[in-house]
Design a protein around this motif. Structure first.
Motif, PDB file in Angstrom:
ATOM      1  N   ALA A 116       3.906  -4.490 -13.807  1.00 59.80           N
ATOM      2  CA  ALA A 116       5.071  -5.096 -13.865  1.00 59.80           C
ATOM      3  C   ALA A 116       5.231  -5.671 -12.414  1.00 59.80           C
ATOM      4  CB  ALA A 116       6.331  -4.187 -14.078  1.00 59.80           C
ATOM      5  N   ALA A 117       4.732  -4.815 -11.223  1.00 60.06           N
ATOM      6  CA  ALA A 117       4.831  -5.387 -10.108  1.00 60.06           C
ATOM      7  C   ALA A 117       3.844  -6.443  -9.715  1.00 60.06           C
ATOM      8  CB  ALA A 117       4.688  -4.276  -8.989  1.00 60.06           C
ATOM      9  N   LEU A 118       2.530  -6.097 -10.538  1.00 54.40           N
ATOM     10  CA  LEU A 118       1.331  -6.886 -10.436  1.00 54.40           C
ATOM     11  C   LEU A 118       2.036  -8.484 -10.865  1.00 54.40           C
ATOM     12  CD1 LEU A 118      -1.717  -7.484 -10.276  1.00 54.40           C
ATOM     13  CD2 LEU A 118      -1.777  -7.145 -12.487  1.00 54.40           C
ATOM     14  N   GLU A 119       2.636  -8.674 -11.733  1.00 53.27           N
ATOM     15  CA  GLU A 119       3.082 -10.078 -12.374  1.00 53.27           C
ATOM     16  C   GLU A 119       4.075 -10.544 -11.252  1.00 53.27           C
ATOM     17  OE1 GLU A 119       2.979  -8.807 -17.329  1.00 53.27           O
ATOM     18  OE2 GLU A 119       4.791  -9.172 -16.236  1.00 53.27           O
ATOM     19  N   ALA A 120       5.039  -9.620 -10.977  1.00 52.44           N
ATOM     20  CA  ALA A 120       6.062 -10.017 -10.000  1.00 52.44           C
ATOM     21  C   ALA A 120       5.419 -10.639  -8.622  1.00 52.44           C
ATOM     22  CB  ALA A 120       7.104  -9.094  -9.839  1.00 52.44           C
ATOM     23  N   LEU A 121       4.613  -9.973  -8.271  1.00 48.98           N
ATOM     24  CA  LEU A 121       3.835 -10.312  -6.887  1.00 48.98           C
ATOM     25  C   LEU A 121       3.024 -11.764  -7.200  1.00 48.98           C
ATOM     26  CD1 LEU A 121       3.441  -6.902  -5.290  1.00 48.98           C
ATOM     27  CD2 LEU A 121       5.161  -8.563  -4.724  1.00 48.98           C
ATOM     28  N   GLN A 122       2.255 -11.666  -8.234  1.00 53.13           N
ATOM     29  CA  GLN A 122       1.777 -12.873  -8.610  1.00 53.13           C
ATOM     30  C   GLN A 122       2.421 -14.103  -8.589  1.00 53.13           C
ATOM     31  OE1 GLN A 122      -0.312 -11.676 -12.469  1.00 53.13           O
ATOM     32  NE2 GLN A 122      -2.243 -11.221 -11.342  1.00 53.13           N
ATOM     33  N   ASP A 169      16.681  -6.654  10.866  1.00 51.32           N
ATOM     34  CA  ASP A 169      17.065  -7.852  11.990  1.00 51.32           C
ATOM     35  C   ASP A 169      16.898  -9.257  11.663  1.00 51.32           C
ATOM     36  OD1 ASP A 169      17.811  -5.741  13.595  1.00 51.32           O
ATOM     37  OD2 ASP A 169      15.910  -5.446  14.480  1.00 51.32           O
ATOM     38  N   SER A 170      15.998  -9.499  10.788  1.00 56.56           N
ATOM     39  CA  SER A 170      15.658 -10.822  10.375  1.00 56.56           C
ATOM     40  C   SER A 170      15.898 -10.989   8.749  1.00 56.56           C
ATOM     41  CB  SER A 170      14.136 -11.191  10.630  1.00 56.56           C
ATOM     42  OG  SER A 170      13.280 -10.269  10.164  1.00 56.56           O
ATOM     43  N   PRO A 171      16.056 -12.211   8.144  1.00 58.49           N
ATOM     44  CA  PRO A 171      16.117 -12.557   6.790  1.00 58.49           C
ATOM     45  C   PRO A 171      14.968 -11.586   6.057  1.00 58.49           C
ATOM     46  CG  PRO A 171      16.441 -14.457   7.941  1.00 58.49           C
ATOM     47  CD  PRO A 171      15.983 -13.613   8.837  1.00 58.49           C
ATOM     48  N   SER A 172      15.062 -11.009   5.087  1.00 53.67           N
ATOM     49  CA  SER A 172      14.109 -10.414   4.216  1.00 53.67           C
ATOM     50  C   SER A 172      14.097 -10.763   2.718  1.00 53.67           C
ATOM     51  CB  SER A 172      14.417  -8.803   4.348  1.00 53.67           C
ATOM     52  OG  SER A 172      14.130  -8.628   5.661  1.00 53.67           O
ATOM     53  N   THR A 173      13.093 -10.971   2.218  1.00 58.55           N
ATOM     54  CA  THR A 173      13.028 -11.063   0.802  1.00 58.55           C
ATOM     55  C   THR A 173      12.425  -9.504  -0.027  1.00 58.55           C
ATOM     56  OG1 THR A 173      12.156 -13.224   0.867  1.00 58.55           O
ATOM     57  CG2 THR A 173      11.720 -12.394  -1.177  1.00 58.55           C
ATOM     58  N   THR A 174      13.162  -9.074  -0.998  1.00 56.97           N
ATOM     59  CA  THR A 174      12.912  -7.972  -1.566  1.00 56.97           C
ATOM     60  C   THR A 174      12.591  -8.287  -3.161  1.00 56.97           C
ATOM     61  OG1 THR A 174      15.353  -7.704  -2.197  1.00 56.97           O
ATOM     62  CG2 THR A 174      14.325  -6.919   0.044  1.00 56.97           C
ATOM     63  N   LEU A 175      11.834  -7.375  -3.801  1.00 55.44           N
ATOM     64  CA  LEU A 175      11.789  -7.404  -5.023  1.00 55.44           C
ATOM     65  C   LEU A 175      12.194  -6.138  -5.640  1.00 55.44           C
ATOM     66  CD1 LEU A 175      10.193  -8.349  -7.897  1.00 55.44           C
ATOM     67  CD2 LEU A 175       7.920  -7.113  -6.783  1.00 55.44           C
ATOM     68  N   VAL A 176      12.778  -6.098  -6.670  1.00 55.01           N
ATOM     69  CA  VAL A 176      13.581  -4.910  -7.270  1.00 55.01           C
ATOM     70  C   VAL A 176      13.119  -4.803  -8.905  1.00 55.01           C
ATOM     71  CG1 VAL A 176      15.729  -3.649  -8.074  1.00 55.01           C
ATOM     72  CG2 VAL A 176      15.628  -5.045  -5.935  1.00 55.01           C
ATOM     73  N   ILE A 177      12.365  -3.687  -9.082  1.00 56.26           N
ATOM     74  CA  ILE A 177      11.809  -3.645 -10.457  1.00 56.26           C
ATOM     75  C   ILE A 177      13.177  -3.045 -11.408  1.00 56.26           C
ATOM     76  CG2 ILE A 177      10.123  -2.724 -12.148  1.00 56.26           C
ATOM     77  CD1 ILE A 177       8.993  -4.431 -10.001  1.00 56.26           C
ATOM     78  N   LEU A 178      13.705  -3.786 -12.044  1.00 60.67           N
ATOM     79  CA  LEU A 178      14.809  -3.363 -13.014  1.00 60.67           C
ATOM     80  C   LEU A 178      14.309  -2.813 -13.994  1.00 60.67           C
ATOM     81  CD1 LEU A 178      17.539  -6.145 -13.026  1.00 60.67           C
ATOM     82  CD2 LEU A 178      17.384  -4.012 -11.898  1.00 60.67           C
ATOM     83  N   SER A 179      14.125  -1.504 -14.329  1.00 61.05           N
ATOM     84  CA  SER A 179      13.266  -0.731 -15.218  1.00 61.05           C
ATOM     85  C   SER A 179      13.265  -0.831 -16.716  1.00 61.05           C
ATOM     86  CB  SER A 179      12.756   0.790 -14.682  1.00 61.05           C
ATOM     87  OG  SER A 179      14.339   1.440 -14.349  1.00 61.05           O
ATOM     88  N   GLY A 180      14.812  -0.648 -17.016  1.00 58.82           N
ATOM     89  CA  GLY A 180      15.044  -0.848 -18.328  1.00 58.82           C
ATOM     90  C   GLY A 180      16.635  -1.141 -18.620  1.00 58.82           C
ATOM     91  N   LEU A 185      -1.724  -6.870  -3.122  1.00 56.48           N
ATOM     92  CA  LEU A 185      -1.135  -8.228  -3.197  1.00 56.48           C
ATOM     93  C   LEU A 185      -0.324  -8.806  -2.177  1.00 56.48           C
ATOM     94  CD1 LEU A 185      -0.586  -8.689  -6.939  1.00 56.48           C
ATOM     95  CD2 LEU A 185      -2.757  -9.197  -5.692  1.00 56.48           C
ATOM     96  N   CYS A 186       0.277  -7.759  -1.335  1.00 55.09           N
ATOM     97  CA  CYS A 186       1.148  -7.725  -0.536  1.00 55.09           C
ATOM     98  C   CYS A 186       1.105  -6.654   0.590  1.00 55.09           C
ATOM     99  CB  CYS A 186       2.737  -8.018  -0.942  1.00 55.09           C
ATOM    100  SG  CYS A 186       3.726  -9.191   0.036  1.00 55.09           S
ATOM    101  N   PRO A 187       0.250  -6.765   1.223  1.00 53.93           N
ATOM    102  CA  PRO A 187       0.052  -5.498   2.089  1.00 53.93           C
ATOM    103  C   PRO A 187       0.975  -4.985   3.168  1.00 53.93           C
ATOM    104  CG  PRO A 187      -1.694  -6.902   2.567  1.00 53.93           C
ATOM    105  CD  PRO A 187      -0.904  -7.401   1.313  1.00 53.93           C
ATOM    106  N   ASP A 188       1.660  -6.179   3.556  1.00 52.27           N
ATOM    107  CA  ASP A 188       2.495  -5.939   4.534  1.00 52.27           C
ATOM    108  C   ASP A 188       3.975  -5.560   4.170  1.00 52.27           C
ATOM    109  OD1 ASP A 188       0.760  -6.687   6.601  1.00 52.27           O
ATOM    110  OD2 ASP A 188       1.410  -8.877   6.545  1.00 52.27           O
ATOM    111  N   ALA A 189       4.452  -5.567   2.748  1.00 57.67           N
ATOM    112  CA  ALA A 189       5.343  -5.181   2.123  1.00 57.67           C
ATOM    113  C   ALA A 189       5.721  -3.776   2.136  1.00 57.67           C
ATOM    114  CB  ALA A 189       5.590  -5.804   0.807  1.00 57.67           C
ATOM    115  N   GLN A 190       7.013  -3.340   2.468  1.00 61.47           N
ATOM    116  CA  GLN A 190       7.176  -1.850   2.360  1.00 61.47           C
ATOM    117  C   GLN A 190       7.475  -1.676   1.229  1.00 61.47           C
ATOM    118  OE1 GLN A 190       9.920  -0.314   5.166  1.00 61.47           O
ATOM    119  NE2 GLN A 190       9.076  -1.508   7.091  1.00 61.47           N
TER     120      GLN A 190
END
Length: 339
Positions: free
Chosen positions: A170-176, A305-316, A204-209
């Motif tokens: 799921a995360a693989l697809e989203a980060l691609q 402190d700066s604009p951030s982009t987040t990915l949320v996996i909505l599981s179900g 795929l996104c090593p700097d992402a937390q």
């Protein structure tokens, strides 16, 4: 069983492609605006939140990815069993039932009598038999006994390398699709989803937390992280986020949890709050377990402190009438989200 790798996630993605949906990514410009501080908006910048919508997956949850991957992997190795057993609070049950039907294998699901009616009905519709018990511990003990019978295979809900690899798709697809994000958020029950998500994100996104969230009243994972060992819950917590009410994380998932960049424990009112708001803003059916991650997103964004982009996996998105009544016992839609 050894810990899975990113290569296992890639292999799972190829393996399950014929059976699962590549689910969409949704956004809400209104939510982004509400969660962006005024000083950022004045500078023409802001936070962005992307939602990987697994509630639109077949069977209504991400769990189908792991279940299908296990069976397709077994088929590759000529090891398909005569019968499948599993223990689950609902979404894994549906996933196993559906995946077993794809491979023409009978399945029995061991769970508690309090299982969501919607999830139970769907499990039986897909062809599996339900074995109901008073407590999760009784169901877990029974499935282990059943797994000892000849020709029977137990597929656990999270503590299996091929389950973790499948969930990571799921995360693989989203980060691609997204290429670059600053934070990745998932709910945590047994830890299978966030473990697979960590594998995909680190590559795929090593700097992402990578950050997890679980109910405060079912916080075995948080307690395990604090104590440095797997800690089990006492009893069955009555949390709205029933998909995260597992008694304990697994010995395969715990090492991944220890690599997370953050972890949030979420109160029940916040779970209900975000379930209502995500359903309203995204116009989709979202489970409380899925919505819980938004409380972690808000907590994390407050520290940026700066604009951030987040990915949320909505599981179900499987909710029965009783749970829906609990979610809407108080109307939170008169309290718009703010950072």
């Amino acid at each position: 069983m050894s810990l899975p790798t990113f290569e296992d996630v890639l292999a799972a993605s190829e393996r399950i492609h014929p059976y699962v949906h590549r689910t969409p990514i949704l956004t809400s410009s209104l939510l982004d605006s509400w969660l962006t501080p005024e000083e950022m908006e004045r500078e023409g910048a802001g936070h962005r939140i992307f939602f990987k919508v697994e509630c639109l997956q077949r069977t209504g949850a991400f769990k189908l990815r792991g279940a299908t991957n296990v069976l397709a992997w077994l088929k590759e190795n000529d090891r398909l069993p005569e019968h499948i057993v599993a223990n689950s609070s609902g979404n894994h049950a549906q996933a196993i039932a559906y995946a077993a039907s794809l491979f023409d294998i009978p399945a029995t699901i061991f769970t508690t009598a309090s299982v969501s009616r919607v999830k139970a009905a769907a499990t039986e519709y897909y062809g599996a038999e339900l074995a109901l018990f008073d407590t999760r511990t009784q169901a877990d003990d029974a499935v282990q006994e059943a797994a000892g019978q000849p020709g029977v295979l137990w597929i656990p809900p999270f503590n299996h390398s091929q389950i973790i690899a499948g969930q990571g798709t799921a995360a693989l697809e989203a980060l691609q699709d997204l290429k670059q994000v600053d934070g990745v958020f998932t709910p945590v029950g047994g830890g299978g989803l966030i473990s697979g998500t960590l594998l995909a994100s680190r590559e795929l996104c090593p700097d992402a937390q990578v950050i997890g969230a679980e109910p405060l009243i079912a916080n075995d994972a948080a307690n395990s992280l604090r104590q440095g060992r797997i800690v089990r819950l006492d009893g069955s917590p009555q949390t709205l986020a029933d998909g995260a009410a597992t008694p304990a994380v697994g010995d395969l998932t715990f090492p991944f949890l220890q690599q997370l960049d953050g972890f949030y424990e979420v109160e029940e009112a916040q779970i209900a709050y975000w379930t209502q708001w995500l359903q309203h803003l995204l116009k989709i059916h979202v489970e409380p377990t899925s919505a819980m991650s938004m409380a972690a997103v808000v907590g994390w964004l407050q520290e940026q402190d700066s604009p951030s982009t987040t990915l949320v996996i909505l599981s179900g998105g499987n909710i029965d009438q009783q749970r829906m009544q609990q979610i809407w016992a108080e109307d939170y839609l008169d309290q718009p989200p703010i950072l």
